[in-house]
Structure formats: structure tokens, C-alpha cells
Motif scaffolding. Structure first.
Motif, mmCIF file in Angstrom:
data_model
loop_
_atom_site.group_PDB
_atom_site.id
_atom_site.type_symbol
_atom_site.label_atom_id
_atom_site.label_comp_id
_atom_site.label_asym_id
_atom_site.label_seq_id
_atom_site.Cartn_x
_atom_site.Cartn_y
_atom_site.Cartn_z
ATOM 1 N N GLY A 246 1.557 11.792 -5.224
ATOM 2 C CA GLY A 246 1.025 10.817 -4.355
ATOM 3 C C GLY A 246 1.168 10.833 -3.008
ATOM 4 O O GLY A 246 1.726 11.804 -2.816
ATOM 5 N N GLN A 247 0.061 10.102 -2.314
ATOM 6 C CA GLN A 247 0.110 10.370 -0.868
ATOM 7 C C GLN A 247 0.513 9.181 0.000
ATOM 8 O O GLN A 247 0.704 8.800 1.195
ATOM 9 C CB GLN A 247 -1.207 10.588 -0.661
ATOM 10 N N ASN A 248 1.053 8.130 -0.814
ATOM 11 C CA ASN A 248 1.593 6.981 -0.055
ATOM 12 C C ASN A 248 2.956 6.861 0.042
ATOM 13 O O ASN A 248 3.748 6.036 -0.429
ATOM 14 C CB ASN A 248 1.170 5.555 -1.070
ATOM 15 N N ASP A 249 3.370 7.838 1.195
ATOM 16 C CA ASP A 249 4.833 7.856 1.368
ATOM 17 C C ASP A 249 5.082 7.219 2.908
ATOM 18 O O ASP A 249 5.930 7.558 3.438
ATOM 19 C CB ASP A 249 4.929 9.344 1.398
ATOM 20 N N VAL A 284 4.717 8.361 -5.633
ATOM 21 C CA VAL A 284 4.119 7.298 -4.832
ATOM 22 C C VAL A 284 2.757 7.287 -4.978
ATOM 23 O O VAL A 284 2.066 7.235 -3.751
ATOM 24 C CB VAL A 284 4.690 7.750 -3.348
ATOM 25 N N SER A 285 2.214 7.319 -5.912
ATOM 26 C CA SER A 285 0.750 7.303 -6.167
ATOM 27 C C SER A 285 0.197 5.758 -6.113
ATOM 28 O O SER A 285 -1.001 5.798 -5.815
ATOM 29 C CB SER A 285 0.246 7.971 -7.473
ATOM 30 N N LYS A 286 0.993 5.075 -6.169
ATOM 31 C CA LYS A 286 0.808 3.596 -6.210
ATOM 32 C C LYS A 286 1.013 3.090 -4.960
ATOM 33 O O LYS A 286 2.301 3.340 -4.374
ATOM 34 C CB LYS A 286 1.214 2.832 -7.102
ATOM 35 N N ILE A 344 11.123 0.815 -7.386
ATOM 36 C CA ILE A 344 11.135 -0.191 -6.180
ATOM 37 C C ILE A 344 9.861 -0.688 -5.714
ATOM 38 O O ILE A 344 8.684 0.204 -5.505
ATOM 39 C CB ILE A 344 11.656 0.486 -4.765
ATOM 40 N N ASP A 345 9.670 -1.835 -5.718
ATOM 41 C CA ASP A 345 8.295 -2.795 -5.307
ATOM 42 C C ASP A 345 8.252 -2.526 -3.702
ATOM 43 O O ASP A 345 9.032 -3.103 -3.214
ATOM 44 C CB ASP A 345 8.112 -4.090 -5.894
#
Length: 352
Positions: A246-249, A284-286, A344-345
């Protein structure tokens, strides 16, 4: 403030008590005891002149008292004992002259009542002894306090010197100097290790000012930490993998919240000269979720290791405080492996 009020109250009580004792006791001019048919009658007569004289005298005694204390503690602190002796003698002579002046100019008509030299001398000597002794005690107490403060200051100076020697900038500059001395062609591994250690220190020192960091920084910290730990082992001893999906870092998370699990993996799951593995997966795809999974080997010689030690419990407490309703933690242990899954949310509105 409270200490000053206690100090003031004690001094006031001292003067009220001594003044009352002096005036009530030394103003008596006649004490008649009559016994009539077994009945005892006690008749005490006091002199108004003596009451007035001692009432006027007490403020002068108080002035002398505090002058003598100031003189004593100042000269004792300065270690001028000879000067203290002659100045004390001079102060006593001046107050004796003041006493004679007051008696002969204001109480000359009552001289037959007032002239009790031994009585006045006794009172004056009492205040002289008390004031000098009190001055010595105050000077000694202040001297001891100064010594303690000096010791504390010296210890603090030593600590500050040590801190200055170990200041992050000093360490970074030293590592940069070491890095410049390393032949990066002949020793690329050493050069890389020094650079990685420098990155770790910068992360811990500078990012520590904020409680939260981006997931990207936390991932890089994990990479650097693992890279330095792997130096202790041969290349084929540990099968280490770190996969990021994922890219949502750029979401924010608690700093070093994942470190404990990696520390435990190296500390309890790796045995020198034995095949070991550490596999880490970070998803971290979401946008609003971080999934962290770590699996490591378990060796028979390390079966007694306590994975659920203090560090793990502290991490659980941090998770509960930071994400009370926004995390799930699952730990599974077998004879050959140890696995941790943490979700973790995150909040995309808190992007760093």
C-alpha cells in the motif's frame, strides 16, 4: 511563604514571652504574705516606674538582639572572628551607654527604685548570649546549606558536562567524522552501518519531540533497527523479510509503537549459529487502517524466554491509552514460532 510566617511567629512568641516574664517578675517591689488563723493572704505590689522602664527597654533590647545576630552571622560567614569580638564589645558598650542615658535623663527621680545593676545586667547578658548563639547557629546552618548547594551544583556541572559530551550533535558529528574516515569502497558495510546508526539516533532524538510520527518514518526506523541488529549474525543465519503493501503511509501513529515486537523477535527468537527467521508484513493499503504482522522463530534453548515481559505490557498499555477503541492485538505462540498481529485504526485527517 509558610516558612517565613513560622519564623515570624516564633520570634514574636519569643519576645512576647520574655517581655511578659521580665515585666511581671522584675516589677515587683513588695511581696507580703499574711497568715491569719490559717488563711494565707498573698499581696504583691508592683512599681509603675519599673513596669514603664522595662516596657520601654524591651524594644531597645530587641533592636540590639537583631543587630547582634546580623553582626554575628555576617562575620562568622566571612570568618572574621577577631572583628566579631571587637565589634560585639563596641555594640555592648554603646547599649550600656544608652541604658545610662535613659536612666539618668528619664528615670532620675526613680533612681532609688530602678538602680538594680545586677538585674539589668542579667537581662542584658541573657539577650547577648541568646543573640550570639542564634547568630552562630544561623551562620552554621547557612554555611551547611551553601555546602550542599555547592555539592549539588558540582554534581549538576558534572552531569551537564557528561551530557554535553554525549550531546546528540556531538554524536552526529563524531559519526560523520568516522564515516568520512571509512573507505566506502573497501568497507561499504561499515559505512552503511554508521549512516544507519546516525539515522536511528536522529529519529529517537528529534522525532521524540512529537508523540506521533508518520507511518513512513516508523517503517524506516524499523528497517534501520533491523539492519543494525542483523550485523550480529552471519548472512545465512537469519531469514529476515520486511514487506510493505500500500501507499497510505502518511497517516500518523504513536512513535515506536511497533518497536517492542521487533525487539522481542531479535532478543528471544534468534539464536546464533542456528537457522532463524523474522518476517514482517505492513499493510497500509487502507487509508484509515494499519495492519502489522510479525512472525519469528522459536528455538528450544529459548523456550523459557518471556515474550510477555515488561516491554510488551508497556506497549499494550500505550495502545490502550492511544487507541482505546481503535486497535486489536493478537499474539500466538507455538513451539516453533511466535506471531503478533496488530491492527490500528488511523485517522487520515491527522496526516503529518
Amino acid at each position: 511563604m509558610e516558612r517565613k510566617w513560622i519564623f515570624f511567629s516564633l520570634h514574636l512568641l519569643f519576645w512576647l514571652l520574655t517581655s511578659w516574664l521580665i515585666i511581671s517578675s522584675f516589677s515587683i517591689v513588695q511581696h507580703i504574705v499574711d497568715i491569719d488563723d490559717g488563711a494565707i493572704t498573698d499581696n504583691i505590689q508592683r512599681s509603675d516606674e519599673l513596669i514603664l522602664f522595662f516596657s520601654i527597654g524591651q524594644p531597645f533590647f530587641a533592636l540590639y538582639f537583631y543587630l547582634q545576630i546580623y553582626l554575628t552571622k555576617k562575620l562568622v560567614n566571612d570568618k572574621k572572628i577577631v572583628e566579631l569580638v571587637w565589634k560585639t564589645a563596641l555594640l555592648i558598650i554603646l547599649y550600656y551607654a544608652l541604658y545610662l542615658t535613659v536612666v539618668y535623663f528619664f528615670f532620675i527621680e526613680s533612681i532609688h527604685i530602678l538602680w538594680f545593676p545586677s538585674l539589668w545586667y542579667g537581662i542584658f547578658i541573657f539577650y547577648i548570649v541568646i543573640s550570639i548563639a542564634y547568630g552562630f547557629i544561623v551562620a552554621w546552618s547557612r554555611n551547611e546549606k551553601d555546602k550542599r548547594q555547592l555539592e549539588i551544583a558540582n554534581k549538576q556541572a558534572e552531569l551537564n558536562l557528561l551530557r554535553a559530551q554525549l550531546h546528540p550533535h556531538f554524536l552526529f558529528n563524531t559519526m560523520n567524522n568516522l564515516l568520512s574516515m571509512v573507505n566506502q569502497v573497501q568497507n561499504p558495510k561499515l559505512a552503511k552501518s554508521i549512516d544507519t546508526l546516525s539515522n536511528l539516533l536522529r529519529y529517537v532524538v528529534y522525532e521524540n519531540n512529537e508523540s506521533r510520527v508518520t507511518i513512513a518514518k516508523e517503517i524506516q526506523f524499523i528497517r534501520d533497527f533491523a539492519e543494525l541488529n542483523l550485523l550480529r549474525f552471519e548472512e545465512d543465519e537469519v531469514d529476515f523479510k520486511l514487506e510493505v503493501i500500500g501507499q497510505n503511509d502518511q497517516q500518523s501513529i504513536e512513535m515506536s509503537i511497533l518497536l517492542c515486537f521487533l525487539e522481542n523477535a531479535f532478543k528471544h527468537g534468534i539464536q546464533p549459529e542456528a537457522k532463524s527467521f523474522i518476517h514482517i508484513g505492513i499493510d497500509v493499503s487502507k487509508k484509515q487502517e494499519l495492519l502489522f504482522v510479525i512472525n519469528n522463530s522459536v528455538h528450544p534453548a529459548l523456550e523459557g524466554s518471556q515474550f510477555a515481559g515488561y516491554g510488551l505490557q508497556a506497549t499494550k498499555d500505550r495502545l490502550q491509552l492511544a487507541y482505546p477503541n481503535g486497535h486489536t492485538l493478537s499474539i500466538q505462540e507455538t513451539k516453533k514460532s511466535y506471531s503478533v498481529t496488530l491492527k490500528i485504526d488511523t485517522d487520515e485527517r491527522n496526516s503529518c
